[in-house]
Design a protein around this motif. Structure first.
Motif, PDB file in Angstrom:
ATOM      1  N   MET A 154       0.786  -1.402   0.008  1.00 17.15           N
ATOM      2  CA  MET A 154      -0.003  -0.211   0.045  1.00 17.15           C
ATOM      3  C   MET A 154       0.772   1.329   0.173  1.00 17.15           C
ATOM      4  O   MET A 154       1.938   1.162   0.451  1.00 17.15           O
ATOM      5  CB  MET A 154      -0.986   0.050   1.258  1.00 17.15           C
ATOM      6  CG  MET A 154      -0.209   0.041   2.596  1.00 17.15           C
ATOM      7  SD  MET A 154      -1.422   0.585   3.886  1.00 17.15           S
ATOM      8  CE  MET A 154      -2.109   2.082   2.712  1.00 17.15           C
ATOM      9  N   PRO A 160       1.663   4.798   1.601  1.00 23.48           N
ATOM     10  CA  PRO A 160       1.249   5.158   2.807  1.00 23.48           C
ATOM     11  C   PRO A 160       0.542   6.726   2.760  1.00 23.48           C
ATOM     12  O   PRO A 160      -0.091   6.938   3.609  1.00 23.48           O
ATOM     13  CB  PRO A 160       2.759   5.367   3.513  1.00 23.48           C
ATOM     14  CG  PRO A 160       3.627   4.427   2.896  1.00 23.48           C
ATOM     15  CD  PRO A 160       3.233   4.560   1.329  1.00 23.48           C
ATOM     16  N   PHE A 185      -3.221   5.859   2.772  1.00 23.63           N
ATOM     17  CA  PHE A 185      -3.766   5.409   4.201  1.00 23.63           C
ATOM     18  C   PHE A 185      -4.749   5.997   4.814  1.00 23.63           C
ATOM     19  O   PHE A 185      -4.549   7.307   4.861  1.00 23.63           O
ATOM     20  CB  PHE A 185      -2.718   4.705   5.011  1.00 23.63           C
ATOM     21  CG  PHE A 185      -3.274   4.339   6.072  1.00 23.63           C
ATOM     22  CD1 PHE A 185      -4.094   3.135   5.999  1.00 23.63           C
ATOM     23  CD2 PHE A 185      -2.597   4.523   7.513  1.00 23.63           C
ATOM     24  CE1 PHE A 185      -4.482   2.509   7.229  1.00 23.63           C
ATOM     25  CE2 PHE A 185      -3.360   3.773   8.524  1.00 23.63           C
ATOM     26  CZ  PHE A 185      -3.957   2.856   8.549  1.00 23.63           C
ATOM     27  N   SER A 186      -5.938   5.571   4.979  1.00 21.66           N
ATOM     28  CA  SER A 186      -6.849   6.209   5.766  1.00 21.66           C
ATOM     29  C   SER A 186      -7.436   5.221   6.910  1.00 21.66           C
ATOM     30  O   SER A 186      -7.270   4.105   6.839  1.00 21.66           O
ATOM     31  CB  SER A 186      -8.122   6.369   4.664  1.00 21.66           C
ATOM     32  OG  SER A 186      -9.549   6.303   5.511  1.00 21.66           O
ATOM     33  N   ASP A 187      -7.851   6.050   7.761  1.00 23.93           N
ATOM     34  CA  ASP A 187      -8.323   5.168   9.097  1.00 23.93           C
ATOM     35  C   ASP A 187      -9.662   4.669   8.835  1.00 23.93           C
ATOM     36  O   ASP A 187     -10.364   3.869   9.613  1.00 23.93           O
ATOM     37  CB  ASP A 187      -8.637   6.195  10.269  1.00 23.93           C
ATOM     38  CG  ASP A 187      -9.490   7.457  10.291  1.00 23.93           C
ATOM     39  OD1 ASP A 187      -9.600   7.756   9.080  1.00 23.93           O
ATOM     40  OD2 ASP A 187     -10.264   7.502  11.106  1.00 23.93           O
ATOM     41  N   LYS A 188     -10.385   4.935   7.800  1.00 27.93           N
ATOM     42  CA  LYS A 188     -11.671   4.274   7.286  1.00 27.93           C
ATOM     43  C   LYS A 188     -11.745   3.032   6.581  1.00 27.93           C
ATOM     44  O   LYS A 188     -10.906   2.776   5.499  1.00 27.93           O
ATOM     45  CB  LYS A 188     -12.763   5.255   6.726  1.00 27.93           C
ATOM     46  CG  LYS A 188     -12.868   6.548   7.463  1.00 27.93           C
ATOM     47  CD  LYS A 188     -13.642   7.500   6.679  1.00 27.93           C
ATOM     48  CE  LYS A 188     -13.656   8.945   6.932  1.00 27.93           C
ATOM     49  NZ  LYS A 188     -14.112   9.742   6.118  1.00 27.93           N
ATOM     50  N   VAL A 189     -12.354   1.927   7.064  1.00 26.28           N
ATOM     51  CA  VAL A 189     -12.191   0.757   6.418  1.00 26.28           C
ATOM     52  C   VAL A 189     -12.550   0.831   5.028  1.00 26.28           C
ATOM     53  O   VAL A 189     -12.208   0.131   3.904  1.00 26.28           O
ATOM     54  CB  VAL A 189     -12.763  -0.488   7.207  1.00 26.28           C
ATOM     55  CG1 VAL A 189     -13.137  -1.511   6.488  1.00 26.28           C
ATOM     56  CG2 VAL A 189     -12.037  -0.831   8.522  1.00 26.28           C
ATOM     57  N   LYS A 190     -13.734   1.391   4.938  1.00 28.49           N
ATOM     58  CA  LYS A 190     -14.290   1.593   3.555  1.00 28.49           C
ATOM     59  C   LYS A 190     -13.390   2.200   2.660  1.00 28.49           C
ATOM     60  O   LYS A 190     -13.380   1.917   1.457  1.00 28.49           O
ATOM     61  CB  LYS A 190     -15.857   2.277   3.666  1.00 28.49           C
ATOM     62  CG  LYS A 190     -15.751   3.620   3.897  1.00 28.49           C
ATOM     63  CD  LYS A 190     -17.103   4.381   3.830  1.00 28.49           C
ATOM     64  CE  LYS A 190     -16.963   5.876   4.338  1.00 28.49           C
ATOM     65  NZ  LYS A 190     -18.285   6.416   4.546  1.00 28.49           N
ATOM     66  N   MET A 249     -10.251   2.106   2.724  1.00 27.06           N
ATOM     67  CA  MET A 249      -9.210   1.101   2.144  1.00 27.06           C
ATOM     68  C   MET A 249      -9.817   0.004   1.281  1.00 27.06           C
ATOM     69  O   MET A 249      -9.131  -0.496   0.404  1.00 27.06           O
ATOM     70  CB  MET A 249      -8.593   0.610   3.326  1.00 27.06           C
ATOM     71  CG  MET A 249      -7.927   1.356   4.382  1.00 27.06           C
ATOM     72  SD  MET A 249      -6.716   2.346   3.554  1.00 27.06           S
ATOM     73  CE  MET A 249      -5.335   1.099   3.377  1.00 27.06           C
ATOM     74  N   GLN A 250     -10.972  -0.439   1.406  1.00 28.98           N
ATOM     75  CA  GLN A 250     -11.588  -1.421   0.499  1.00 28.98           C
ATOM     76  C   GLN A 250     -11.797  -0.829  -0.647  1.00 28.98           C
ATOM     77  O   GLN A 250     -11.677  -1.578  -1.560  1.00 28.98           O
ATOM     78  CB  GLN A 250     -12.883  -2.049   1.253  1.00 28.98           C
ATOM     79  CG  GLN A 250     -12.622  -2.875   2.478  1.00 28.98           C
ATOM     80  CD  GLN A 250     -13.704  -3.511   3.201  1.00 28.98           C
ATOM     81  OE1 GLN A 250     -14.695  -2.764   3.073  1.00 28.98           O
ATOM     82  NE2 GLN A 250     -13.385  -4.786   3.830  1.00 28.98           N
ATOM     83  N   GLU A 264      -8.832  -1.295  -2.808  1.00 28.14           N
ATOM     84  CA  GLU A 264      -8.450  -2.667  -3.058  1.00 28.14           C
ATOM     85  C   GLU A 264      -9.405  -2.672  -4.442  1.00 28.14           C
ATOM     86  O   GLU A 264      -9.017  -3.238  -5.318  1.00 28.14           O
ATOM     87  CB  GLU A 264      -8.820  -3.740  -2.204  1.00 28.14           C
ATOM     88  CG  GLU A 264      -7.549  -3.789  -1.349  1.00 28.14           C
ATOM     89  CD  GLU A 264      -7.917  -4.992  -0.180  1.00 28.14           C
ATOM     90  OE1 GLU A 264      -6.893  -5.697   0.391  1.00 28.14           O
ATOM     91  OE2 GLU A 264      -9.093  -5.277   0.172  1.00 28.14           O
ATOM     92  N   LEU A 310      -3.797  -5.663  -0.200  1.00 31.94           N
ATOM     93  CA  LEU A 310      -2.988  -4.597   0.261  1.00 31.94           C
ATOM     94  C   LEU A 310      -2.141  -5.258   1.498  1.00 31.94           C
ATOM     95  O   LEU A 310      -2.696  -5.827   2.233  1.00 31.94           O
ATOM     96  CB  LEU A 310      -3.686  -3.160   0.662  1.00 31.94           C
ATOM     97  CG  LEU A 310      -4.246  -2.685  -0.354  1.00 31.94           C
ATOM     98  CD1 LEU A 310      -4.932  -1.353   0.139  1.00 31.94           C
ATOM     99  CD2 LEU A 310      -3.417  -2.132  -1.351  1.00 31.94           C
ATOM    100  N   VAL A 311      -0.921  -4.967   1.248  1.00 34.33           N
ATOM    101  CA  VAL A 311      -0.068  -5.399   2.250  1.00 34.33           C
ATOM    102  C   VAL A 311       0.900  -4.122   2.822  1.00 34.33           C
ATOM    103  O   VAL A 311       0.793  -2.985   2.042  1.00 34.33           O
ATOM    104  CB  VAL A 311       1.056  -6.600   1.865  1.00 34.33           C
ATOM    105  CG1 VAL A 311       0.310  -7.802   1.234  1.00 34.33           C
ATOM    106  CG2 VAL A 311       2.022  -6.191   0.957  1.00 34.33           C
ATOM    107  N   SER A 312       1.506  -4.442   3.781  1.00 34.14           N
ATOM    108  CA  SER A 312       2.498  -3.147   4.267  1.00 34.14           C
ATOM    109  C   SER A 312       3.401  -2.697   3.558  1.00 34.14           C
ATOM    110  O   SER A 312       4.132  -3.490   2.616  1.00 34.14           O
ATOM    111  CB  SER A 312       3.032  -3.553   5.799  1.00 34.14           C
ATOM    112  OG  SER A 312       2.203  -4.040   6.845  1.00 34.14           O
TER     113      SER A 312
END
Lengths: 435, 144
Positions: A376, A378, A381-386, A388-389, A392, A411-413
């Motif tokens: 991913m 950085p 990056f968001s704190d919201k799951v939706k 991040m999904q 993807e 997504l991986v680190s």
């Protein structure tokens, strides 16, 4: 002002080049027929005699040679000169099976280094340059080829080999390297490390890079150019036909000029072996017409690409090959669809991801699965799951558009996928375990 | 404004990944005041409020974690039935959309604290202040 290493050859008229190729091919066929039993048997089996080959127009009559032949003839079966006339052995990385060893006379080494000198010159290199060779040294041809080419040009050569990236950057800065030679994935890693160290392209003096030995995309080129502040040139070659320098890129950056005074290219249909007209995509085949110790005629590279004689703005008349779309070995057939790792790489870079990824192919309930792990970014990056999904999903959607099949994206680190200092491993195909 | 900073961390959904992140914080003596973990099949998003936000972000970024800092609203309400419902009604009436919330240990056993992540912090702040709901500062939380 475009500079040439050997203007007479690089800008020769088509007629002159063909005449040279005709002469060299006829002599080469005679040489292999007389000195290599393996060739003699192959040609006899096909009913071709050296007298049947009067020039390049007769090339199609000769039998093909494949990697399987090289393995069968390992190690000395294709040697065309006595060992005491050979001065060098190089070998393939052996990533796709048994290693192939190639032999060189001093003339072969000179020819090879001359090809690399043309590449370095086309990238703007002169005796004023400092050439950092970060290809692996040893059996691998990358290090030796560019090293020799740099010597010919008279550049100051830094034989770093690959690895120890902090030291690469330190030497690059301290010794003012101006041209970097390595694999594109390692160049990307050096760029990444440079930025991590808080440095910018202004802190180094690099102006050009010559990158090859693995497939890479235009997007990756632009990304490397930006991170290192350079112009990035492609170079092509294979151990079987000497090493890097079989073809090289010029200032136009739109395909690589083949050193056709030494290597005659053909494009064939990989299924039927039929020669395809210029402009069609097929498997690249090379005939080495000047090599003495290990001359391969009509060697099937497995690389899929296209040739072009379109006039080049650099002034060279050498035929151009497009960046290979992938090796037919690298091509994955997933649910009946041809997939090249380079297509996935293109999507990743377009969408702002790092070109470090891992493709995993498997078969579950008789259906092929394609999973792509992506580091991913950085910044996204968001704190919201939706959110991040959605990242993807968007990535999977873009890949589907490119490939025609639906991948699963994971997504991986950041920086969790192993970096490569040489050729990168991008694909794990587990289907082979089941077959 | 009493906005509190929350650190979010991308953690892969694989054995030991959360433990690795926690070990980093442990080694630097970071104290976690509030936390929640949202998980998906591939990854989790760890949300943290800590006693030293800057230091924690530096530590995680140095270790190549993807980290983001967002401002959230933190409230303290009496520990009795209907209190959270009242807060949600207040936000709902003002049209504030809730992304997520989680509870954490409060100042006393008579109150409970919540982290509320909304789409509009200013609007939420005004609505909660008007209704007399106690809002916590980052300092309040650090000293708990």
């Amino acid at each position: 002002m475009e500079k040439y290493w050997n203007k007479e050859i690089e800008c020769a008229s088509r007629e002159d080049m063909k005449k040279l190729q005709d002469e060299r091919l006829v002599a080469q066929v005679k040489h292999v027929y007389e000195n290599v039993k393996y060739y003699r048997d192959l040609m006899d089996e096909k009913g071709v005699k050296p007298e049947d080959i009067k020039g390049t127009d007769d090339l199609y009559k000769l039998p093909f040679l494949s990697k399987a032949d090289l393995r069968e003839a390992y190690p000395y079966g294709l040697l065309a000169k006595p060992l005491n006339e050979c001065v060098r052995i190089q070998s393939t990385s052996g990533t796709t099976g048994k290693r192939v060893v190639a032999f060189y006379t001093q003339n072969d080494v000179d020819m090879w280094e001359d090809c690399c000198a043309r590449a370095i010159t086309a990238a703007g290199g002169t005796s004023d340059d400092v050439v950092q060779v970060a290809y692996g040294y040893g059996l691998f041809t990358g290090g030796a080829g560019l090293h020799g080419g740099s010597h010919k040009v008279g550049s100051l050569t830094l034989p770093m080999s690959s690895g120890n990236t902090d030291r690469q950057i330190q030497f690059m800065r301290d010794l003012g390297a101006t041209i970097l030679c390595c694999t594109p994935s390692y160049a990307a890693y050096i760029g990444e490390t440079l930025h991590e160290m808080g440095l910018t392209p202004d802190d180094i003096q690099l102006k050009a890079g010559i990158f090859g030995a693995e497939p890479w995309t235009e997007e990756m080129r632009r990304s490397i150019e930006k991170s290192l502040g350079i112009k990035a040139y492609d170079i092509y070659g294979l151990t079987e036909s000497s090493g890097p320098g079989v073809a090289f890129e010029c200032s136009e950056q739109s395909g690589m000029h083949i050193n056709e005074d030494n290597f005659i290219p053909e494009i064939i249909d990989p299924e039927t072996g039929e020669v395809l007209p210029e402009g069609e995509v097929g498997e690249l085949v090379f005939s080495s017409i000047t090599k003495e110790a290990f001359p391969l005629l009509r060697y099937r590279t497995r690389d899929l690409c296209v040739l072009s004689r379109k006039k080049c703005s650099c002034g060279r008349t050498l035929i151009k090959m497009a960046k290979p779309m992938g090796r037919s070995d690298d091509m994955l057939i997933i649910r009946g669809v041809n997939v090249f790792p380079s297509q996935i790489e293109t999507v990743l870079i377009e969408q702002g991801y790092s070109p470090n990824y891992l493709i995993e192919v498997d078969r579950v309930n008789n259906t092929d699965t394609l999973d792509v792990s992506v580091e991913m970014n950085p910044d996204q990056f968001s704190d919201k799951v939706k959110d991040m999904q959605k990242l993807e999903r968007d990535l999977a959607e873009a890949m589907k558009t490119m490939l025609g099949i639906n991948p699963k994206v994971h997504l991986v680190s950041p920086k969790s996928i192993t970096r490569s200092e040489g050729k990168a491993v991008r694909v794990i195909d587990r289907r082979k375990l089941h077959d | 404004m009493s906005n509190v900073r929350q650190i979010s961390v991308f953690v892969e959904n694989k054995p030991n990944k959360l433990a690795e992140a926690m070990k980093l914080l442990k080694n630097s003596k970071i104290n976690i005041r509030a936390m929640a973990l949202a998980d998906t099949k591939d990854f989790g998003i760890l949300r943290l409020i800590v006693n030293d936000t800057e230091k924690t972000v530096d530590i995680l970024k140095d270790a190549s974690y993807a980290v983001t800092v967002t401002e959230i609203v933190a409230i303290s309400i009496p520990d009795s039935p209907g209190q959270l419902s009242r807060v949600l009604d207040i936000l709902g009436e003002k049209g504030v959309n809730l992304e997520y919330l989680y509870a954490f240990i409060g100042k006393s056993d008579k109150s409970v604290s919540f982290v509320i992540r909304v789409d509009d912090n200013d609007n939420a702040y005004a609505a909660l202040t008007e209704a007399g709901i106690i809002q916590l500062t980052e300092n309040d939380i650090a000293e708990m």
